[in-house]
Scaffold this motif. Structure first.
Motif, PDB file in Angstrom:
ATOM      1  N   LEU A  50       0.829  -1.207   0.000  1.00  0.00           N
ATOM      2  CA  LEU A  50       0.000   0.000   0.000  1.00  0.00           C
ATOM      3  C   LEU A  50       0.863   1.256   0.000  1.00  0.00           C
ATOM      4  O   LEU A  50       0.546   2.237  -0.685  1.00  0.00           O
ATOM      5  N   GLU A  51       1.962   1.221   0.741  1.00  0.00           N
ATOM      6  CA  GLU A  51       2.888   2.365   0.766  1.00  0.00           C
ATOM      7  C   GLU A  51       3.477   2.628  -0.616  1.00  0.00           C
ATOM      8  O   GLU A  51       3.530   3.772  -1.081  1.00  0.00           O
ATOM      9  N   VAL A  52       3.905   1.564  -1.292  1.00  0.00           N
ATOM     10  CA  VAL A  52       4.475   1.722  -2.635  1.00  0.00           C
ATOM     11  C   VAL A  52       3.425   2.269  -3.599  1.00  0.00           C
ATOM     12  O   VAL A  52       3.691   3.189  -4.385  1.00  0.00           O
ATOM     13  N   ARG A 119      -0.686  -1.341 -18.265  1.00  0.00           N
ATOM     14  CA  ARG A 119      -1.587  -0.472 -17.503  1.00  0.00           C
ATOM     15  C   ARG A 119      -1.073  -0.211 -16.091  1.00  0.00           C
ATOM     16  O   ARG A 119      -1.503   0.739 -15.434  1.00  0.00           O
ATOM     17  N   ALA A 120      -0.210  -1.093 -15.594  1.00  0.00           N
ATOM     18  CA  ALA A 120       0.153  -1.078 -14.173  1.00  0.00           C
ATOM     19  C   ALA A 120       1.164   0.008 -13.841  1.00  0.00           C
ATOM     20  O   ALA A 120       2.226   0.093 -14.462  1.00  0.00           O
ATOM     21  N   ALA A 121       0.846   0.814 -12.845  1.00  0.00           N
ATOM     22  CA  ALA A 121       1.793   1.818 -12.357  1.00  0.00           C
ATOM     23  C   ALA A 121       2.836   1.196 -11.435  1.00  0.00           C
ATOM     24  O   ALA A 121       3.915   1.747 -11.243  1.00  0.00           O
ATOM     25  N   VAL A 122       2.497   0.051 -10.842  1.00  0.00           N
ATOM     26  CA  VAL A 122       3.426  -0.713  -9.999  1.00  0.00           C
ATOM     27  C   VAL A 122       3.293  -2.173 -10.385  1.00  0.00           C
ATOM     28  O   VAL A 122       2.178  -2.667 -10.602  1.00  0.00           O
ATOM     29  N   VAL A 123       4.420  -2.864 -10.483  1.00  0.00           N
ATOM     30  CA  VAL A 123       4.423  -4.301 -10.770  1.00  0.00           C
ATOM     31  C   VAL A 123       5.178  -5.003  -9.644  1.00  0.00           C
ATOM     32  O   VAL A 123       6.392  -4.819  -9.491  1.00  0.00           O
ATOM     33  N   ALA A 149       9.407  -5.798 -19.788  1.00  0.00           N
ATOM     34  CA  ALA A 149       9.753  -4.968 -20.938  1.00  0.00           C
ATOM     35  C   ALA A 149       8.530  -4.270 -21.529  1.00  0.00           C
ATOM     36  O   ALA A 149       8.673  -3.342 -22.333  1.00  0.00           O
ATOM     37  N   ARG A 150       7.329  -4.677 -21.098  1.00  0.00           N
ATOM     38  CA  ARG A 150       6.090  -4.107 -21.647  1.00  0.00           C
ATOM     39  C   ARG A 150       5.479  -3.045 -20.740  1.00  0.00           C
ATOM     40  O   ARG A 150       4.358  -2.610 -20.964  1.00  0.00           O
ATOM     41  N   THR A 151       6.165  -2.659 -19.676  1.00  0.00           N
ATOM     42  CA  THR A 151       5.596  -1.694 -18.736  1.00  0.00           C
ATOM     43  C   THR A 151       6.653  -0.693 -18.285  1.00  0.00           C
ATOM     44  O   THR A 151       7.839  -1.024 -18.220  1.00  0.00           O
ATOM     45  N   ASP A 152       6.206   0.534 -18.003  1.00  0.00           N
ATOM     46  CA  ASP A 152       7.105   1.503 -17.381  1.00  0.00           C
ATOM     47  C   ASP A 152       6.747   1.696 -15.907  1.00  0.00           C
ATOM     48  O   ASP A 152       7.163   2.646 -15.263  1.00  0.00           O
ATOM     49  N   GLY A 153       5.957   0.754 -15.363  1.00  0.00           N
ATOM     50  CA  GLY A 153       5.595   0.820 -13.953  1.00  0.00           C
ATOM     51  C   GLY A 153       6.781   0.578 -13.044  1.00  0.00           C
ATOM     52  O   GLY A 153       7.808   0.024 -13.444  1.00  0.00           O
ATOM     53  N   VAL A 154       6.639   0.992 -11.804  1.00  0.00           N
ATOM     54  CA  VAL A 154       7.667   0.754 -10.789  1.00  0.00           C
ATOM     55  C   VAL A 154       7.728  -0.744 -10.509  1.00  0.00           C
ATOM     56  O   VAL A 154       6.705  -1.382 -10.239  1.00  0.00           O
ATOM     57  N   ARG A 155       8.914  -1.319 -10.575  1.00  0.00           N
ATOM     58  CA  ARG A 155       9.099  -2.761 -10.427  1.00  0.00           C
ATOM     59  C   ARG A 155       9.578  -3.075  -9.005  1.00  0.00           C
ATOM     60  O   ARG A 155      10.642  -2.603  -8.586  1.00  0.00           O
ATOM     61  N   LEU A 191      15.864   1.047  -4.518  1.00  0.00           N
ATOM     62  CA  LEU A 191      17.143   0.731  -5.150  1.00  0.00           C
ATOM     63  C   LEU A 191      17.523   1.821  -6.153  1.00  0.00           C
ATOM     64  O   LEU A 191      16.735   2.745  -6.401  1.00  0.00           O
ATOM     65  N   PRO A 192      18.734   1.772  -6.726  1.00  0.00           N
ATOM     66  CA  PRO A 192      19.217   2.900  -7.542  1.00  0.00           C
ATOM     67  C   PRO A 192      18.285   3.357  -8.652  1.00  0.00           C
ATOM     68  O   PRO A 192      18.175   4.561  -8.917  1.00  0.00           O
ATOM     69  N   SER A 193      17.583   2.447  -9.321  1.00  0.00           N
ATOM     70  CA  SER A 193      16.739   2.853 -10.439  1.00  0.00           C
ATOM     71  C   SER A 193      15.423   3.486  -9.995  1.00  0.00           C
ATOM     72  O   SER A 193      14.682   4.016 -10.826  1.00  0.00           O
ATOM     73  N   TRP A 194      15.113   3.456  -8.702  1.00  0.00           N
ATOM     74  CA  TRP A 194      13.853   4.035  -8.214  1.00  0.00           C
ATOM     75  C   TRP A 194      13.718   5.488  -8.654  1.00  0.00           C
ATOM     76  O   TRP A 194      12.671   5.935  -9.084  1.00  0.00           O
TER      77      TRP A 194
END
Length: 201
Positions: A50-52, A119-123, A149-155, A191-194
């Motif tokens: 929920l925080e993320v 569609r996902a903002a977070v994965v 590779a199909r999303t720009d959501g936060v991983r 992590l660094p890419s965040w």
């Protein structure tokens, strides 16, 4: 008088190739998971998810992608329920014969297509291990390499406390880093890419 929290069990020595490391990590799960409080882990992971989602700007009607955990993975049932309880729409993977991933909305069996993860903002992704650079050791089938590779959501990888490696994990050119890692015991670690991931609703 409070009892100090014990440190997490150590990460195994990083030797050999990915397949060998993956086998040792699976063995550790079989040995260590039965001693964990699964209900407490589930609650902690759900709150961190929920925080993320909040930090990524996901509101009611927004999408995240998650997954249904196996008995030895960190539990995600409460994570999915907590997000749905906030009105967030949750995508769950459907593994295809070629080891790619289709997606369905939690509570539905209707396939939405491989590109639905976009569609996902977070994965939230499963992993056997993550290092401090965001390198992730997965199941070895390449499912999430293709999906991410199909999303720009936060991983965000969800792992057990002992599965965060201080040393660099084996890495291949096609591996996409995760932006954060969640464990029930140590919380959320960015992590660094965040910093380079776009936040969106």
């Amino acid at each position: 008088m409070s009892v100090p929290t014990p440190p997490p069990e150590p990460f195994p020595p990083i030797t050999g190739d990915k397949a060998e490391l993956r086998r040792r990590l699976r063995t550790l799960r079989r040995e260590r998971v039965p001693a964990r409080d699964r209900a407490a882990d589930a609650e902690s992971i759900a709150l961190l998810a929920l925080e993320v989602a909040h930090e990524a700007g996901v509101g009611r009607g927004g999408w995240v992608a998650a997954y249904e955990s196996t008995p030895t993975e960190p539990p995600t049932v409460a994570l999915v329920a907590a997000l749905q309880g906030r009105g967030v729409r949750v995508l769950l993977p459907v593994t295809l014969p070629d080891w790619d991933l289709d997606w369905r909305e939690a509570g539905s069996d209707v396939p939405l297509g491989r590109d639905a993860v976009g569609r996902a903002a977070v994965v939230f992704v499963p992993a056997h291990a993550v290092d401090e650079a965001g390198t992730r050791i997965g199941q070895g089938k390449g499912c999430y390499d293709r999906a991410l590779a199909r999303t720009d959501g936060v991983r965000v990888a969800v792992v057990h406390p002992w599965e965060v490696a201080r040393e660099a994990l084996p890495h291949e050119e096609h591996d996409l880093p995760v932006d954060a890692v969640i464990t029930a015991a140590t919380g959320l670690r960015r992590l660094p890419s965040w910093r380079t991931r776009p936040a969106r609703a």
